[in-house]
Design an enzyme around this catalytic site. Structure first.
Site: not given
Length: 195
Positions: A8-10, A13
């Site tokens: 996931v990007s962050t 998340q």
């Protein structure tokens, strides 16, 4: 052996959906690697571990192809490098199923290219939509971005201290606010009086 990878990007998340899908596909938790990092960064320790453990004949399994790379070039380069090492890639939830473990499959190669292109197009369109929404909000006098978390009392105290002639260093020491926060929220003053 199948090796799972989730990203996931962050950090806000949740990896749960991807990890559940990998577990449901029969991949042992010992062979699943994960990152909470943007695909744009090359510093993805989970992916590096997955790639390090992959041997000829293994398959790296991801929820969707865009978990591997941020751009078409990155994704295709990675798939090509894995193919050169005899490692396949399989996706679980892409609209065009991908399984490059059989290297002679032209459909698998076509699916990789098409999905990587669609993923990059969607990121481009999402960035354009967000930029347009910010411009419209700004034109209508609305502030965009994350809401401010600066304590208004501390900021008011900083204004008073600044009006008394204290330096930024002294203001940061007395208010606990960071220098960058003060520069962002206080009106500028002459550099000659700032230290």
């Amino acid at each position: 052996m199948e090796i799972g990878y989730a990203r996931v990007s962050t950090v806000k998340q949740d990896l749960g959906r991807q990890l559940d899908a990998l577990a449901s596909a029969g991949i042992s938790a010992d062979h699943i690697y994960a990152d909470k990092k943007s695909g744009a960064t090359i510093d993805r320790p989970g992916l590096q571990d997955a790639l390090r453990h992959a041997r000829a004949g293994d398959v790296i399994v991801v929820h969707t192809l865009d978990r591997l790379g941020r751009t078409v070039r990155d994704t295709l380069n990675m798939v090509h490098e894995l193919k050169e090492r005899g490692v396949g890639v399989r996706t679980l939830a892409d609209p065009l199923p991908i399984d490059t473990s059989s290297p002679d499959s032209p459909m698998a190669q076509l699916a990789v290219v098409m999905l990587a292109l669609f993923g990059e197009m969607e990121r481009t369109y999402a960035a354009e939509r967000a930029s347009h929404a910010r411009a419209v909000a700004s034109a209508n006098g609305r502030r965009t971005g994350r809401p401010s978390v600066v304590d208004p009392d501390k900021l008011e105290h900083a204004v008073l201290l600044r009006d008394k002639g204290l330096s930024m260093k002294e203001i940061t020491a007395k208010t606990g606010l960071k220098r960058t926060t003060l520069y962002r929220h206080l009106p500028p003053r002459s550099p000659a009086t700032d230290s």
